[in-house]
Scaffold this motif. Structure first.
Motif, mmCIF file in Angstrom:
data_model
loop_
_atom_site.group_PDB
_atom_site.id
_atom_site.type_symbol
_atom_site.label_atom_id
_atom_site.label_comp_id
_atom_site.label_asym_id
_atom_site.label_seq_id
_atom_site.Cartn_x
_atom_site.Cartn_y
_atom_site.Cartn_z
ATOM 1 N N ARG A 48 0.829 -1.202 0.000
ATOM 2 C CA ARG A 48 0.000 0.000 0.000
ATOM 3 C C ARG A 48 0.873 1.266 0.000
ATOM 4 O O ARG A 48 0.446 2.325 -0.465
ATOM 5 C CB ARG A 48 -0.913 0.021 1.226
ATOM 6 C CG ARG A 48 -1.980 -1.080 1.260
ATOM 7 C CD ARG A 48 -2.786 -0.981 2.533
ATOM 8 N NE ARG A 48 -1.927 -1.149 3.720
ATOM 9 C CZ ARG A 48 -2.314 -0.858 4.966
ATOM 10 N NH1 ARG A 48 -3.533 -0.372 5.197
ATOM 11 N NH2 ARG A 48 -1.478 -1.058 5.967
ATOM 12 N N TYR A 49 2.093 1.148 0.525
ATOM 13 C CA TYR A 49 3.011 2.278 0.603
ATOM 14 C C TYR A 49 4.088 2.227 -0.476
ATOM 15 O O TYR A 49 4.591 3.280 -0.897
ATOM 16 C CB TYR A 49 3.711 2.296 1.970
ATOM 17 C CG TYR A 49 2.788 2.535 3.136
ATOM 18 C CD1 TYR A 49 2.558 3.819 3.619
ATOM 19 C CD2 TYR A 49 2.158 1.468 3.790
ATOM 20 C CE1 TYR A 49 1.718 4.037 4.707
ATOM 21 C CE2 TYR A 49 1.331 1.674 4.874
ATOM 22 C CZ TYR A 49 1.109 2.961 5.332
ATOM 23 O OH TYR A 49 0.290 3.183 6.410
ATOM 24 N N THR A 50 4.451 1.055 -0.911
ATOM 25 C CA THR A 50 5.585 0.902 -1.828
ATOM 26 C C THR A 50 5.156 0.371 -3.191
ATOM 27 O O THR A 50 5.917 -0.316 -3.871
ATOM 28 C CB THR A 50 6.629 -0.044 -1.221
ATOM 29 O OG1 THR A 50 6.024 -1.326 -0.969
ATOM 30 C CG2 THR A 50 7.186 0.532 0.063
ATOM 31 N N TYR A 51 3.927 0.676 -3.605
ATOM 32 C CA TYR A 51 3.447 0.224 -4.908
ATOM 33 C C TYR A 51 4.311 0.842 -6.012
ATOM 34 O O TYR A 51 5.035 1.823 -5.803
ATOM 35 C CB TYR A 51 1.978 0.605 -5.099
ATOM 36 C CG TYR A 51 1.702 2.094 -4.996
ATOM 37 C CD1 TYR A 51 1.798 2.931 -6.112
ATOM 38 C CD2 TYR A 51 1.347 2.668 -3.768
ATOM 39 C CE1 TYR A 51 1.558 4.279 -6.020
ATOM 40 C CE2 TYR A 51 1.107 4.024 -3.665
ATOM 41 C CZ TYR A 51 1.205 4.822 -4.790
ATOM 42 O OH TYR A 51 0.977 6.173 -4.694
ATOM 43 N N GLU A 52 4.242 0.263 -7.192
ATOM 44 C CA GLU A 52 5.062 0.720 -8.311
ATOM 45 C C GLU A 52 4.752 2.180 -8.650
ATOM 46 O O GLU A 52 3.602 2.558 -8.839
ATOM 47 C CB GLU A 52 4.818 -0.155 -9.551
ATOM 48 C CG GLU A 52 5.713 0.205 -10.731
ATOM 49 C CD GLU A 52 5.493 -0.703 -11.922
ATOM 50 O OE1 GLU A 52 6.116 -0.458 -12.971
ATOM 51 O OE2 GLU A 52 4.694 -1.662 -11.787
ATOM 52 N N GLY A 53 5.783 2.999 -8.683
ATOM 53 C CA GLY A 53 5.613 4.416 -8.996
ATOM 54 C C GLY A 53 5.445 5.292 -7.781
ATOM 55 O O GLY A 53 5.469 6.527 -7.886
ATOM 56 N N ALA A 54 5.273 4.700 -6.605
ATOM 57 C CA ALA A 54 5.063 5.492 -5.397
ATOM 58 C C ALA A 54 6.341 6.218 -4.990
ATOM 59 O O ALA A 54 7.447 5.712 -5.180
ATOM 60 C CB ALA A 54 4.593 4.603 -4.257
ATOM 61 N N LEU A 55 6.174 7.414 -4.400
ATOM 62 C CA LEU A 55 7.310 8.154 -3.878
ATOM 63 C C LEU A 55 7.615 7.611 -2.477
ATOM 64 O O LEU A 55 7.391 8.261 -1.461
ATOM 65 C CB LEU A 55 6.997 9.648 -3.827
ATOM 66 C CG LEU A 55 8.147 10.585 -3.433
ATOM 67 C CD1 LEU A 55 9.323 10.436 -4.375
ATOM 68 C CD2 LEU A 55 7.667 12.021 -3.396
ATOM 69 N N ALA A 56 8.141 6.374 -2.466
ATOM 70 C CA ALA A 56 8.381 5.666 -1.207
ATOM 71 C C ALA A 56 9.850 5.663 -0.810
ATOM 72 O O ALA A 56 10.217 5.007 0.168
ATOM 73 C CB ALA A 56 7.876 4.231 -1.327
ATOM 74 N N GLN A 57 10.692 6.406 -1.520
ATOM 75 C CA GLN A 57 12.125 6.406 -1.230
ATOM 76 C C GLN A 57 12.448 6.771 0.218
ATOM 77 O O GLN A 57 13.301 6.135 0.846
ATOM 78 C CB GLN A 57 12.839 7.353 -2.213
ATOM 79 C CG GLN A 57 14.342 7.411 -2.060
ATOM 80 C CD GLN A 57 14.783 8.607 -1.217
ATOM 81 O OE1 GLN A 57 13.957 9.406 -0.791
ATOM 82 N NE2 GLN A 57 16.076 8.693 -0.967
ATOM 83 N N PRO A 58 11.768 7.773 0.828
ATOM 84 C CA PRO A 58 12.067 8.076 2.234
ATOM 85 C C PRO A 58 11.777 6.908 3.178
ATOM 86 O O PRO A 58 12.484 6.715 4.172
ATOM 87 C CB PRO A 58 11.159 9.269 2.531
ATOM 88 C CG PRO A 58 10.957 9.928 1.198
ATOM 89 C CD PRO A 58 10.870 8.791 0.236
ATOM 90 N N ILE A 59 10.737 6.131 2.868
ATOM 91 C CA ILE A 59 10.402 4.983 3.723
ATOM 92 C C ILE A 59 11.544 3.977 3.711
ATOM 93 O O ILE A 59 11.961 3.459 4.767
ATOM 94 C CB ILE A 59 9.094 4.331 3.255
ATOM 95 C CG1 ILE A 59 7.919 5.300 3.470
ATOM 96 C CG2 ILE A 59 8.844 3.015 3.979
ATOM 97 C CD1 ILE A 59 6.583 4.790 2.941
ATOM 98 N N ILE A 60 12.075 3.702 2.518
ATOM 99 C CA ILE A 60 13.159 2.732 2.387
ATOM 100 C C ILE A 60 14.463 3.288 2.952
ATOM 101 O O ILE A 60 15.170 2.606 3.721
ATOM 102 C CB ILE A 60 13.352 2.344 0.901
ATOM 103 C CG1 ILE A 60 12.013 1.862 0.302
ATOM 104 C CG2 ILE A 60 14.432 1.300 0.760
ATOM 105 C CD1 ILE A 60 11.419 0.666 1.002
#
Length: 412
Positions: free
Chosen positions: A99-111
């Motif tokens: 839900r947070y790291t789907y393709e295209g998501a701006l999830a770089q800070p989470i990782i």
């Protein structure tokens, strides 16, 4: 039910927000109180625009790329909340939650920052989602359902404050943009006025040079020609020179509006009307000044600009529209001064592709430009002839340059 200690913290949060005028400062002011209610390594508030297309993040704690620029809602890890699809999101490990790291998501800070535990709650005002309150911990499985309840209580306190602060921020930005645009417009207009003044001075210099030198030379040549033996040659040369002198006098009168300076606006226009239609029979000319001489007290650059506009309108009526009645009226209005030039000619219709109408259309552009340079409204209509209207605002009636401009014009 809110616990007593939690209630005290919520009241303190509200008191910390009082008097805050900037969103990031407001968020920093409540961070410590929120940490009393739940463990957080990172907290941010996402606020969406009116169309829920973009969101802006404000962070405390870890600094991430989320707050560097606006982000499309479509790639936000909390898009489901921002789009109103759900009221909250809860995870024990966002790094592995699609839900947070789907393709295209701006999830770089989470990782990058290992924001594993996350609780995200909708911020609402009057039932409409305005953003999301997001709390994160680097440890896994820190938050549960009771945390969601607590974060929702915090969000309920923050939402109206942040909504008001965001509205105030938008208003300030809009005010800055308007001020900058007005400053640019004023700078351009002042520069154009200075250019107009310089051009008028140059026109006058050219006019005086023509009068003092060229006309004198032509007059001398004509006198020499009078001594020629052949009467036919003499007559031909004299006739040509007389036409040349007449053309030069017209150039001088155009370059140096001496009559305007010596005898006033209305009289100068009457003289120009007569000259403009000197080869046209049975044309009724009329000039009316209802300003009680106010127009002759205007800033010289503004008065000359009005005179040039009237000249151009008269020329169009007499030379291109076959008008047999032309009138110029200047009157005082509550909002300023108005000049109206009316004729009963053919106007500028679709046949304006012709050579003569093309000249008149070029003159129309000149009139519109001159009106803009003095911050006046310019209007034109073509019912039963042509009516040109120029409205000068009150600011333009003093010796100071006007400060605003608007223009309305019907299609030519």
């Amino acid at each position: 039910m809110t616990e007593p200690n939690a209630l005290v913290s919520l009241l303190r949060i509200s008191s910390h927000l009082a008097g805050q005028v900037e969103i990031r400062a407001a968020l920093r002011s409540v961070k410590a109180e929120i940490e009393n209610l739940l463990p957080i390594d990172h907290m941010d508030v996402c606020l969406v625009d009116d169309k829920a297309a973009w969101n802006t993040s404000y962070e405390v704690g870890i600094k991430t790329r989320w707050s560097l620029s606006r982000t499309p809602v479509a790639i936000s890890p909390v898009r489901s909340i921002l789009l109103g699809e759900t009221d909250f999101m809860l995870t024990g490990n966002a790094m592995e939650d699609e839900r947070y790291t789907y393709e295209g998501a701006l999830a770089q800070p989470i990782i990058k920052h290992k924001l594993r535990s996350r609780v995200n709650v909708a911020m609402k005002v009057l039932g409409r989602t305005i953003g999301a309150l997001n709390c994160s911990s680097c440890l896994p499985d820190v938050y549960d359902e009771s945390t969601v309840v607590r974060v929702r209580q915090i969000a309920d306190v923050l939402s109206p404050y942040f909504y008001s602060l965001r509205a105030n921020e938008k208003a300030k930005r809009a005010a800055v943009v308007r001020a900058e645009a007005q400053a640019r417009e004023e700078g351009l207009r002042q520069g154009a006025l200075e250019l107009t003044r310089a051009l008028e001075q140059e026109r006058q210099r050219i006019g005086m040079d023509l009068h003092d030198q060229t006309l004198a030379d032509l007059t001398r040549i004509m006198r020499d020609a009078e001594k020629m033996v052949s009467a036919a040659d003499k007559a031909q040369v004299i006739d040509s020179i007389q036409h040349c002198i007449a053309d030069l006098r017209r150039i001088i009168d155009t370059a140096v509006p001496t009559i305007l300076d010596l005898f006033g606006f209305a009289h100068a226009l009457r003289i120009h009307l007569e000259r403009a239609v000197e080869d046209v029979a049975a044309v009724k000319l009329e000039t009316v000044d209802e300003t009680e001489g106010l127009i002759d007290t205007l800033d010289p650059t503004i008065r000359i600009a009005l005179f040039r506009i009237a000249q151009e309108a008269i020329n169009n009526a007499a030379r291109h529209a076959d008008a047999d009645h032309i009138s110029v009226t200047v009157k005082r209005l509550k909002a300023g001064l108005q000049m109206t030039i009316m004729d009963n000619g053919r106007g500028l219709t679709a046949s304006g592709r012709s050579r003569q109408a093309g000249k008149a259309t070029g003159g129309l552009a000149h009139m519109r430009t001159r009106a803009r340079l003095i911050a006046a409204e310019f209007g034109m209509s073509h019912k039963d002839g042509t009516t040109v209207t120029v409205k000068l605002p009150l600011a333009g009636l003093s010796n100071q340059a006007p400060v605003s401009y608007s223009a309305t014009e019907e299609p030519a």
